[in-house]
Design an enzyme around this catalytic site. Structure first.
Site, PDB file in Angstrom:
ATOM      1  N   GLU A  38      54.256  45.973  22.949  1.00  0.00           N
ATOM      2  CA  GLU A  38      53.072  46.763  22.596  1.00  0.00           C
ATOM      3  C   GLU A  38      52.487  46.266  21.283  1.00  0.00           C
ATOM      4  O   GLU A  38      53.229  45.995  20.328  1.00  0.00           O
ATOM      5  CB  GLU A  38      53.433  48.242  22.427  1.00  0.00           C
ATOM      6  CG  GLU A  38      53.721  48.960  23.719  1.00  0.00           C
ATOM      7  CD  GLU A  38      55.186  48.992  24.072  1.00  0.00           C
ATOM      8  OE1 GLU A  38      55.922  48.072  23.638  1.00  0.00           O
ATOM      9  OE2 GLU A  38      55.594  49.943  24.761  1.00  0.00           O
ATOM     10  N   ASP A  64      30.051  41.966  33.944  1.00  0.00           N
ATOM     11  CA  ASP A  64      31.318  41.969  34.689  1.00  0.00           C
ATOM     12  C   ASP A  64      31.292  40.722  35.568  1.00  0.00           C
ATOM     13  O   ASP A  64      30.647  40.688  36.606  1.00  0.00           O
ATOM     14  CB  ASP A  64      31.417  43.238  35.546  1.00  0.00           C
ATOM     15  CG  ASP A  64      32.686  43.255  36.405  1.00  0.00           C
ATOM     16  OD1 ASP A  64      33.345  42.193  36.521  1.00  0.00           O
ATOM     17  OD2 ASP A  64      33.011  44.316  36.963  1.00  0.00           O
ATOM     18  N   LYS A  95      40.751  35.427  41.470  1.00  0.00           N
ATOM     19  CA  LYS A  95      39.487  35.004  42.093  1.00  0.00           C
ATOM     20  C   LYS A  95      39.175  33.534  41.733  1.00  0.00           C
ATOM     21  O   LYS A  95      40.060  32.687  41.811  1.00  0.00           O
ATOM     22  CB  LYS A  95      38.341  35.932  41.678  1.00  0.00           C
ATOM     23  CG  LYS A  95      38.596  37.414  42.029  1.00  0.00           C
ATOM     24  CD  LYS A  95      37.363  38.254  41.852  1.00  0.00           C
ATOM     25  CE  LYS A  95      37.538  39.679  42.298  1.00  0.00           C
ATOM     26  NZ  LYS A  95      38.097  40.583  41.319  1.00  0.00           N
ATOM     27  N   ARG A 127      47.004  37.655  39.133  1.00  0.00           N
ATOM     28  CA  ARG A 127      46.252  38.899  39.180  1.00  0.00           C
ATOM     29  C   ARG A 127      46.267  39.495  37.785  1.00  0.00           C
ATOM     30  O   ARG A 127      47.314  39.632  37.160  1.00  0.00           O
ATOM     31  CB  ARG A 127      46.895  39.876  40.161  1.00  0.00           C
ATOM     32  CG  ARG A 127      47.064  39.331  41.545  1.00  0.00           C
ATOM     33  CD  ARG A 127      47.219  40.424  42.549  1.00  0.00           C
ATOM     34  NE  ARG A 127      45.935  41.016  42.813  1.00  0.00           N
ATOM     35  CZ  ARG A 127      45.048  40.536  43.702  1.00  0.00           C
ATOM     36  NH1 ARG A 127      45.331  39.477  44.413  1.00  0.00           N
ATOM     37  NH2 ARG A 127      43.893  41.113  43.868  1.00  0.00           N
TER      38      ARG A 127
HETATM   39  N1  DSN Z   1      38.456  43.576  45.600  1.00  0.00           N
HETATM   40  C1  DSN Z   1      37.597  42.703  44.838  1.00  0.00           C
HETATM   41  C2  DSN Z   1      36.662  41.959  45.694  1.00  0.00           C
HETATM   42  O1  DSN Z   1      37.046  41.627  46.794  1.00  0.00           O
HETATM   43  O2  DSN Z   1      35.558  41.669  45.291  1.00  0.00           O
HETATM   44  C3  DSN Z   1      36.867  43.398  43.774  1.00  0.00           C
HETATM   45  O3  DSN Z   1      37.458  44.543  43.406  1.00  0.00           O
END
Ligand code: DSN
Length: 422
Positions: A56, A201, A231, A237
């Protein structure tokens, strides 16, 4: 050597599930635009002893002892994130994109304050104030939309009018189902005019920004960027919050993440983020991002030639949103199911001004980050788009489905999921 020897020995059920997922990922074609394959190096960091440690606080300012190595890990992740995005401060502790957004809201606003964000049916995200989310009970969310869903252009006049009327504290640019570039300068100009923070975002396109193939909101004066680290970033993640240059904002963000929202950071995942950011700083990552865009353009070409309506008229990034119900008479759910049967995974998606339901909408959303990680290029992207349309036009033809399934499997065998990108 099997990397799961210990699980195999002591927990057969979990072992079987992991093996099943590994086989599914290897033999199927992943077109969900928010998914990707991380390197073995990232997975090693995620599975490392760093998972044992509580830390922390922030580097150099922890509440518990024994932080010699955690400090080094977190500082490397911060420095690499700042280098990738051209900013001064980074918080790499958010556990994922949703908590990153919640912490950002609490850092920059008081309960009851207003956020101006993209309409959810026009591509915005759940955490931008969907009625079902808890955050919607705390802050007030107002909306802007696209002016023309067939070009994807945002209605910046409406955005300004709503901003002048509602005086938001945050103007939020960003999306999870929108395929076009935004006019970031207009967002910043309107934010400055009404005294709001300009926040982006960028969860979907963070990797593409880092790779320099789409615009960076910081270049236009955005104050803050929130993102996931998976992504297109191709990391573990997780989430992060980037602050362009304002120290006071950075301090507020740090306090809002810890102790405001979270407890001990997940150091193993922060190590994974650092490793992924290190990969993204290499020239190969730029090439990867360029190919992600080329592959999306190749798919766009096929869909447009075959007269399947694409929301926004096409794509400037890694994703496409097709109105399969309007163009082919197949619902989003039917399309998802049929494509799954031939080994292609994507997701049904609402389209702007949807006339159907969330559970069976008109659209499908798909994208190229994962297939590009496998090394597929325009030839494969073109063929995949053709396969998708062929099967959707003749979805009850079992013989066709069997043939296309075999073709998809063969493609996946030719392009195995890589272990390393360096
Ligand atoms: N679940 C993600 C997506 O597929 O865009 C975003 O939260």
């Amino acid at each position: 050597m099997n990397e799961y020897n210990y699980i195999k020995k002591q927990d057969a059920e979990i072992y079987e599930a992991i093996m099943g997922e590994e086989a599914r990922e290897a033999s199927g074609l992943e077109l969900i635009p928010s998914e990707n394959y991380v390197s073995r190096a990232v997975r090693e960091a995620n599975g490392s002893v760093l998972t044992n440690k509580y830390s922390e606080g922030y580097p150099g300012r922890r509440y518990y002892g024994g932080q010699d190595y955690t400090d080094a890990v977190e500082q490397l992740a911060i420095d690499r994130a700042c280098e990738l995005f051209g900013c001064t401060y980074a918080n790499v502790q958010p556990l994922s994109g949703a908590p990153a957004n919640v912490a950002m809201y609490f850092a920059l606003m008081e309960p009851g304050d207003t956020v101006l964000g993209m309409d959810l049916s026009h591509g915005g995200h759940l955490t931008h104030g969907h009625p079902t989310t808890s955050i919607n009970k705390v802050f007030n969310f107002v909306r802007y939309k696209m002016k023309d869903v067939d070009t994807g252009e945002i209605d910046y006049d409406e955005l300004r009018e709503v901003a002048l009327e509602h005086k938001p504290k945050i103007i939020l640019a960003g999306f999870s189902a929108y395929s076009r570039e935004l006019d970031y300068q207009k967002f910043v100009d309107i934010a400055r005019e009404v005294g709001a923070y300009a926040v982006a975002d960028m969860a979907h396109i963070a990797g593409l920004i880092a790779g320099g193939v789409v615009q960076n909101p910081f270049d236009y004066g955005f104050d803050v960027i929130t993102s996931t680290t998976h992504k297109t970033m191709r990391g573990p993640r997780g989430g992060m919050i980037l602050i362009r240059e304002d120290k006071e904002i950075a301090q507020k963000i740090n306090k809002a993440v810890f102790p405001g929202l979270q407890g001990g950071p997940h150091m193993n995942l922060i190590a994974g983020k650092a490793v992924a950011f290190g990969e993204a700083l290499r020239p190969e990552f730029k090439e990867y991002c360029q190919q992600v865009l080329k592959n999306a353009k190749a798919m766009e070409k096929v869909f447009l030639e075959k007269e399947v309506r694409l929301l926004g008229g096409g794509t400037d990034n890694h994703l496409l949103l097709a109105d399969v119900y309007g163009s082919l008479g197949v619902t989003g759910q039917e399309a998802e199911t049929v494509l799954d049967e031939i080994g292609i995974t994507l997701n049904k998606n609402m389209i702007a001004d949807e006339s159907r339901t969330a559970m069976d909408p008109s659209g499908i959303r798909f994208g190229t980050p994962a297939m590009t990680t496998r090394g597929m290029k325009e030839t494969e992207a073109t063929r995949l788009a053709e396969i998708m349309i062929e099967v959707l036009k003749d979805k009850d033809n079992q013989q066709l489905k069997d043939a296309l399934k075999a073709e998809v499997e063969a493609l996946c065998t030719s392009f195995p999921v890589p272990e390393s990108f360096v």
